[in-house]
Design a protein around this motif. Structure first.
Motif, short mmCIF file in Angstrom:
data_model
loop_
_atom_site.label_atom_id
_atom_site.label_comp_id
_atom_site.label_asym_id
_atom_site.label_seq_id
_atom_site.Cartn_x
_atom_site.Cartn_y
_atom_site.Cartn_z
N ASN A 21 6.17 60.94 53.47
CA ASN A 21 7.45 60.35 53.09
C ASN A 21 8.58 61.35 53.28
OD1 ASN A 21 9.24 58.42 52.25
ND2 ASN A 21 8.78 58.63 50.08
N TYR A 22 8.74 61.82 54.50
CA TYR A 22 9.72 62.86 54.81
C TYR A 22 11.15 62.41 54.56
CZ TYR A 22 5.82 65.21 57.10
OH TYR A 22 4.62 65.82 57.36
N GLU A 54 12.37 61.52 51.96
CA GLU A 54 12.82 62.07 50.68
C GLU A 54 13.49 63.43 50.86
OE1 GLU A 54 9.53 62.18 48.03
OE2 GLU A 54 9.50 60.00 47.69
N GLN A 55 13.13 64.15 51.93
CA GLN A 55 13.70 65.48 52.18
C GLN A 55 15.05 65.42 52.88
OE1 GLN A 55 10.96 67.99 54.31
NE2 GLN A 55 9.16 67.07 53.34
N HIS A 97 18.48 59.63 55.20
CA HIS A 97 17.82 58.89 56.26
C HIS A 97 18.37 57.49 56.38
CE1 HIS A 97 15.63 57.01 52.94
NE2 HIS A 97 15.21 56.10 53.79
#
Length: 514
Positions: free
Chosen positions: A48-49, A51-52, A55
């Motif tokens: 679940n990139y 979240e970083q 997006h």
């Protein structure tokens, strides 16, 4: 030009790196963007990139896979950065806790092959649905992305994708992702039941009942790229592991055909060079950082691992005596036979690595190895650490430790049995650390004997061992008795350049436009 890069790793996204492929997929797009090309990079969403990053969800859509219609999400991560845009494909099956699952039983690659076949199908569907800006080139990295060309060639729905130029890069030909054609849940016909294909083009040459993704991409892509000029020659020859030579790994005839048809290109990977010189690490500070990392590795398990206990004891010994008059050898990398086969061989019933440690001990030298991988290799190195008090084996990985080791060492040891390109030797040179390497692949193309390091050769395992030990002795002798030459080696190492700008220019001319 719009280039879509498809890969399994990408170090532009924190947590999505395992090996050198991730460095390439991080750096090559930036270099291409400097030529005013637009590059999109896409990998699976392992964690679940979104979240970083800030997006944007580009689309929810369905993909036909394994007899089901699976919903996936295309996400754009953050804003476009200098003509480079990062994407991920999200689906619950991609969130596995790690990039690779490493099936090692009687079903090698089973879970990963299914995961990446689905990933490729999702990208093919996304392009078909016009979810990206018009694409001129699809650049595929290693076997994980190879199913894309199979679908473009043989799927009626995706055949229009053959109008897009397809480039396939071989980073590691030893890993080919081989799976059965049928009769297994992780097989080509299980993934795509309605696919009509030519098995003679995409089967494994040694196991004709199996699908070989890497061979399929070599045969079907418009261009095949290997990551150094020397390696482009080596892969045309059959491997002979009994004499220490690793070439085409069964795919040499397909690569010869690619060369005959003008498809095969050797272009070395590049390296990023900061504007300012790197600061060399202090040995005492490195040991304290290593101790901190070892404690963190210990804390990940309820049971104390012997290798971590021994490493901590060795660090304590060295902290009590940080005065070292001899050379510090360093080595960083995955512990596989690709990297350390020669160190595991024996001479007069003594492991080669043990002999090297004895030679170093005579000169008050030390060796630090940072890495993890094959459990048997880890065990053997642990045993040697217990035997030799000038050896510290750090069985794990930490970016901070890696960065400091490049600047700390006097000589970087990289005796790989094969090395398509290699990035570690470039990073060591960049930090001013000469390298001792086996003259194969990208190591031969980047290290010059007696100018930026020491290079050994050999037509068989025995002669390679002789060459390695001879160069170790030569390096120690030079360090002890010819500091003028040694300082020149350091200067030459710092000045060596393998920048991405030149490699990207060759990508454009030889892979994308030709």
């Amino acid at each position: 030009m719009h280039i879509l890069m498809i890969a399994s790793e990408n170090d532009a996204i924190k947590g999505a790196k395992v090996g050198g492929v991730a460095d390439v997929v991080r750096d090559a797009p930036r270099a291409l963007a400097n030529f005013n090309h637009h590059v999109s990079v896409i990998i699976p969403d392992y964690a679940n990139y979104a979240e970083q990053f800030g997006h944007c969800t580009e689309a929810h859509f369905y993909v036909a896979f394994a007899g089901q219609m699976e919903e996936v999400i295309l996400k754009k991560l953050g804003d476009e950065h200098h003509n480079v845009q990062q994407y991920v494909i999200s689906h619950p099956s991609f969130i596995t806790g790690s990039v690779y699952l490493n099936d090692i039983d009687n079903r090698p690659f089973a879970r990963d092959a299914t995961k990446y076949a689905f990933f490729c199908a999702a990208i093919a569907e996304a392009i078909t649905l016009d979810l990206f800006a018009p694409i001129d080139v699809v650049h595929l990295h290693d076997w994980h992305s190879a199913v894309f060309v199979v679908l473009a060639k043989y799927s009626e729905r995706y055949q229009p994708l053959t109008a897009i130029k397809q480039v396939f890069t071989v980073h590691n030909i030893a890993l080919q992702g081989i799976r059965p054609f049928r009769y297994d849940s992780s097989s080509l016909e299980a993934w795509f039941p309605a696919l009509s294909y030519d098995g003679q083009v995409i089967c494994d040459p040694r196991y004709p009942h199996c699908f070989n993704p890497m061979r399929a991409a070599i045969n079907l892509a418009d261009k095949v790229h290997v990551v150094s000029k020397t390696y482009a020659d080596e892969v045309l020859l059959p491997s002979q592991p009994e004499r220490g030579f690793f070439g085409g790994e069964g795919l040499e005839q397909d690569l010869i055909n690619a060369k005959v048809h003008g498809k095969l290109v050797g272009i070395i990977n590049g390296c990023e060079y900061p504007e300012h010189d790197e600061v060399h690490a202090d040995f005492d500070a490195f040991l304290r950082r290593a101790k901190y990392n070892v404690f963190n590795w210990m804390a990940k398990s309820v049971e104390l691992k012997t290798v971590q206990y021994l490493a901590n004891e060795r660090i304590n010994e060295w902290l009590a005596n940080t005065s070292v008059t001899g050379p510090i050898f360093t080595s960083i990398g995955r512990l596989t036979d690709q990297k350390v086969l020669l160190l595991r061989q024996t001479r007069d019933h003594v492991p080669v690595l043990s002999t090297i440690l004895s030679l170093l001990a005579q000169a008050d030298g030390r060796l630090v190895i940072l890495g993890s991988g094959d459990s048997q290799i880890e065990f053997e190195f642990m045993q040697l650490m217990a035997k030799h008090n000038n050896f510290l084996f750090l069985n794990g990985y930490g970016q901070d430790l890696s960065d400091e080791l490049y600047g700390l060492g006097d000589l970087f040891l990289m005796p790989s049995s094969f090395e398509p390109c290699g990035i570690s030797q470039m990073l060591a040179l960049r930090a001013g650390q000469p390298c001792l390497v086996h003259g194969v692949g990208g190591l031969k193309d980047t290290i010059i004997d007696n100018e930026t390091g020491f290079v050994f050769f050999g037509d068989n395992l025995n002669s390679q061992i002789d060459g390695l030990l001879e160069k170790v002795s030569q390096a120690i002798e030079c360090y002890q008795h010819d500091q003028t030459h040694w300082q020149q080696l350091i200067t030459n190492a710092k000045q060596a350049r393998f920048g991405w700008h030149q490699s990207a220019e060759q990508y454009i001319q030889a892979l994308y436009q030709n």
